[in-house]
Design a protein around this motif. Structure first.
Motif: not given
Length: 189
Positions: A169-189
């Motif tokens: 799909x395409x990236x769809x979002x509101x308010x131009x805000x994002x919460x990010x995790x740090x780089x991880x060796x564990x695959x998130x779901x």
């Protein structure tokens, strides 16, 4: 008295063996432990050219009709082990070009730690957006208009910026805000 002579001979033999070992290795007795405890140099940061980047919608994401959350995977395609560390920067790529991007306000979560990535190894980050609501064009709870991007530019400290499309799909979002995790060796779901 014979008993003490045996002990003396054993002590002399041990001293002789230690002296020979010191002469062969160049390590003085009593310094062997310090000499053998050398720290190895950590691998360098992964250069942008060493990384192949892909992204897909996360399984666990906020309720809504937009992207909500995505998992970004970094694969080391080089022949050398390298390190990724930190929280990503995120920008929507307008017109599909990283030069015409809209930086999103990033809120980092979690503590960043170095992730060693061997050749063909992988590391991940998870991006969680302010979710688009409703059907068709959708709407933002804030009253702003939702935004869609064909690609996002994901940057990692000391490892470059990478333009990536979602594989579903395409990236769809509101308010131009994002919460990010740090780089991880564990695959998130």
């Amino acid at each position: 008295m014979r008993h003490s002579n045996g002990i003396r001979r054993t002590a002399l033999a041990t001293t002789a063996v230690t002296a020979v070992a010191a002469a062969v290795t160049g390590i003085l007795p009593g310094t062997a432990m310090a000499a053998s405890t050398t720290a190895s140099t950590p691998p360098p940061a992964c250069p942008a050219s060493a990384l192949q980047v892909s992204a897909w919608q996360a399984v666990h994401r906020p309720v809504g009709t937009g992207t909500g959350a995505a998992v970004v995977q970094f694969t080391n395609v080089s022949r050398k082990t390298c390190v990724l560390k930190g929280h990503p920067t995120v920008a929507g790529a307008g017109n599909g070009s990283p030069a015409h991007n809209t930086p999103l306000k990033v809120t980092p979560t979690g503590r960043a730690a170095a992730v060693t990535v061997r050749p063909h190894g992988k590391a991940w980050v998870k991006l969680t957006f302010v979710q688009v609501q409703g059907e068709a064009d959708g709407y933002c709870v804030s009253g702003k208009d939702p935004v869609t991007y064909p690609t996002m530019v994901i940057g990692l400290p000391h490892s470059g910026k990478h333009q990536v499309a979602l594989n579903d799909g395409v990236w769809a979002e509101c308010d131009d805000k994002v919460t990010v995790t740090p780089v991880s060796a564990v695959k998130p779901s």
